[in-house]
Design a protein around this motif. Structure first.
Motif, PDB file in Angstrom:
ATOM      1  N   GLY A 253      -1.795   8.612  -5.325  1.00 31.76           N
ATOM      2  CA  GLY A 253      -1.299   7.291  -5.693  1.00 31.76           C
ATOM      3  C   GLY A 253      -2.169   6.564  -6.682  1.00 31.76           C
ATOM      4  O   GLY A 253      -3.208   7.062  -7.137  1.00 31.76           O
TER       5      GLY A 253
ATOM      6  N   ARG B 252       0.826  -1.204   0.000  1.00 34.81           N
ATOM      7  CA  ARG B 252       0.000   0.000   0.000  1.00 34.81           C
ATOM      8  C   ARG B 252       0.864   1.261   0.000  1.00 34.81           C
ATOM      9  O   ARG B 252       0.579   2.236  -0.720  1.00 34.81           O
ATOM     10  CB  ARG B 252      -0.928   0.003   1.204  1.00 34.81           C
ATOM     11  CG  ARG B 252      -1.883   1.202   1.226  1.00 34.81           C
ATOM     12  CD  ARG B 252      -2.900   1.119   2.340  1.00 34.81           C
ATOM     13  NE  ARG B 252      -2.268   1.109   3.653  1.00 34.81           N
ATOM     14  CZ  ARG B 252      -2.146   0.023   4.407  1.00 34.81           C
ATOM     15  NH1 ARG B 252      -2.607  -1.154   3.988  1.00 34.81           N
ATOM     16  NH2 ARG B 252      -1.558   0.084   5.589  1.00 34.81           N
ATOM     17  N   SER B 253       1.934   1.259   0.793  1.00 39.83           N
ATOM     18  CA  SER B 253       2.782   2.447   0.860  1.00 39.83           C
ATOM     19  C   SER B 253       3.434   2.741  -0.478  1.00 39.83           C
ATOM     20  O   SER B 253       3.572   3.904  -0.870  1.00 39.83           O
ATOM     21  CB  SER B 253       3.853   2.272   1.947  1.00 39.83           C
ATOM     22  OG  SER B 253       4.833   1.318   1.575  1.00 39.83           O
TER      23      SER B 253
ATOM     24  N   ARG C 212       2.210   1.779  -3.464  1.00 41.28           N
ATOM     25  CA  ARG C 212       1.131   2.159  -4.391  1.00 41.28           C
ATOM     26  C   ARG C 212       0.776   3.628  -4.221  1.00 41.28           C
ATOM     27  O   ARG C 212       0.577   4.350  -5.206  1.00 41.28           O
ATOM     28  CB  ARG C 212      -0.095   1.282  -4.145  1.00 41.28           C
ATOM     29  CG  ARG C 212      -1.324   1.697  -4.940  1.00 41.28           C
ATOM     30  CD  ARG C 212      -2.473   0.721  -4.763  1.00 41.28           C
ATOM     31  NE  ARG C 212      -2.945   0.637  -3.390  1.00 41.28           N
ATOM     32  CZ  ARG C 212      -3.785   1.523  -2.837  1.00 41.28           C
ATOM     33  NH1 ARG C 212      -4.206   2.579  -3.527  1.00 41.28           N
ATOM     34  NH2 ARG C 212      -4.201   1.352  -1.585  1.00 41.28           N
ATOM     35  N   GLU C 213       0.721   4.091  -2.983  1.00 41.00           N
ATOM     36  CA  GLU C 213       0.323   5.468  -2.715  1.00 41.00           C
ATOM     37  C   GLU C 213       1.384   6.480  -3.118  1.00 41.00           C
ATOM     38  O   GLU C 213       1.077   7.672  -3.238  1.00 41.00           O
ATOM     39  CB  GLU C 213      -0.015   5.618  -1.225  1.00 41.00           C
ATOM     40  CG  GLU C 213      -1.279   4.860  -0.826  1.00 41.00           C
ATOM     41  CD  GLU C 213      -1.548   4.896   0.666  1.00 41.00           C
ATOM     42  OE1 GLU C 213      -0.644   5.333   1.414  1.00 41.00           O
ATOM     43  OE2 GLU C 213      -2.650   4.483   1.074  1.00 41.00           O
ATOM     44  N   LYS C 214       2.610   6.028  -3.333  1.00 45.02           N
ATOM     45  CA  LYS C 214       3.675   6.933  -3.748  1.00 45.02           C
ATOM     46  C   LYS C 214       3.753   7.110  -5.262  1.00 45.02           C
ATOM     47  O   LYS C 214       4.454   8.002  -5.745  1.00 45.02           O
ATOM     48  CB  LYS C 214       5.033   6.427  -3.231  1.00 45.02           C
ATOM     49  CG  LYS C 214       5.241   6.611  -1.733  1.00 45.02           C
ATOM     50  CD  LYS C 214       6.595   6.089  -1.312  1.00 45.02           C
ATOM     51  CE  LYS C 214       6.827   6.314   0.188  1.00 45.02           C
ATOM     52  NZ  LYS C 214       6.992   7.743   0.519  1.00 45.02           N
TER      53      LYS C 214
ATOM     54  N   THR D 282      -7.657  10.264  -3.215  1.00 39.91           N
ATOM     55  CA  THR D 282      -6.397  10.067  -2.505  1.00 39.91           C
ATOM     56  C   THR D 282      -5.250   9.990  -3.507  1.00 39.91           C
ATOM     57  O   THR D 282      -5.461   9.686  -4.699  1.00 39.91           O
ATOM     58  CB  THR D 282      -6.413   8.773  -1.674  1.00 39.91           C
ATOM     59  OG1 THR D 282      -6.671   7.660  -2.546  1.00 39.91           O
ATOM     60  CG2 THR D 282      -7.497   8.845  -0.607  1.00 39.91           C
TER      61      THR D 282
ATOM     62  N   ARG E   3      -4.655   3.462  -7.976  1.00 36.76           N
ATOM     63  CA  ARG E   3      -5.761   2.675  -7.437  1.00 36.76           C
ATOM     64  C   ARG E   3      -5.336   1.205  -7.427  1.00 36.76           C
ATOM     65  O   ARG E   3      -4.458   0.782  -8.170  1.00 36.76           O
ATOM     66  CB  ARG E   3      -7.012   2.866  -8.284  1.00 36.76           C
ATOM     67  CG  ARG E   3      -7.523   4.305  -8.303  1.00 36.76           C
ATOM     68  CD  ARG E   3      -8.852   4.401  -9.041  1.00 36.76           C
ATOM     69  NE  ARG E   3      -9.370   5.749  -8.988  1.00 36.76           N
ATOM     70  CZ  ARG E   3      -9.547   6.546 -10.037  1.00 36.76           C
ATOM     71  NH1 ARG E   3      -9.230   6.104 -11.252  1.00 36.76           N
ATOM     72  NH2 ARG E   3     -10.034   7.764  -9.905  1.00 36.76           N
TER      73      ARG E   3
END
Length: 257
Positions: A38, A14-15, A17-19, A36, A40
């Protein structure tokens, strides 16, 4: 994967992906506005060539066993570095379920360190400082620390002396946290590691933010600049070596530049 490792596996996915942004991976920006930052989840699944439900289960830390092929596909999709890719693979392997125990240093290795003229010390898997020589003590004052404080991270992040000693303290400390993260995640949930994290959170205001970023870096040599209260400015090159006697032991040597 044991439960804590599954959680770390999902958090790491997740970390990363969000970057990422769609532009960074060559995806067009279409559809509704993103709430949000990053990528999906469905975009990562598409890039990796796996099912969306499967990817969601991985990110949620549920009981699934990804193959090496899947891990490598995710690494490509998330644009992982070599260190991050290796970390993802390590997390996917079966866990060593033994409780952590502080290592002991064989006498020949202890004598070798104590006989060196350059600053040198040995750490264990949790980065506890197990053995050091006089040259290292002159710089880092390990001998003045309480036994429970003889840990590279505790010393670096919670000891005010370290903040004054290292010329680039924030950069050095942040790098150490990213390097330690790769080890910690393999021992996630172990009481000894949980205790260490709690002490770091309580003793270092910056730690929570660095830890939450979930950055991973490989351990590598380099240079350090220190402002010693008696010796003035010191510049060292440092390198680390794994011991054949016990792969958990790491010998660190500093050479004056």
């Amino acid at each position: 994967m044991a439960d804590p490792r599954r959680s770390e596996f999902g958090d790491f996915l997740r970390s990363r992906r969000e970057k990422l942004t769609p532009k960074a991976v060559g995806l067009p920006i279409v559809g509704r506005r993103r709430r949000t930052a990053g990528l999906r989840r469905e975009e990562v699944a598409e890039l990796a060539g796996i099912g969306v439900d499967w990817y969601i289960r991985l990110e949620q830390g549920r009981t699934v066993s990804p193959s090496v092929t899947t891990i490598d596909a995710l690494a490509r999709a998330l644009r992982l570095s070599k260190a991050e890719h290796g970390h993802l693979r390590a997390l996917a392997r079966d866990a060593d379920r033994r409780a952590f125990a502080r290592e002991s240093v064989p006498e020949p290795l202890r004598r070798l360190v104590e006989g060196l003229n350059q600053p040198a010390y040995i750490t264990g898997r949790r980065w506890d400082i197990l053995v050091w020589n006089k040259a290292a003590d002159d710089i880092f004052a390990f001998g003045r620390l309480r036994e429970e404080d003889r840990n590279s991270l505790i010393s670096m992040l919670t000891n005010p002396r370290s903040r004054r000693l290292f010329a680039n303290w924030a950069d050095e400390a942040k790098r150490m946290v990213a390097q330690f993260r790769a080890t910690h995640d393999l021992w996630a949930g172990d009481p000894a590691f949980l205790e260490l994290l709690q002490r770091l959170r309580e003793g270092c205001p910056e730690f929570a933010g660095w830890w939450g970023a979930h950055d991973i870096k490989s351990v590598a040599g380099g240079q350090k600049v220190m402002n010693h209260p008696k010796k003035g400015q010191l510049r060292f090159e440092h390198a680390s070596f794994q011991a054949n006697d016990d792969p958990a032991l790491k010998l660190v040597i500093y050479t004056p530049v």
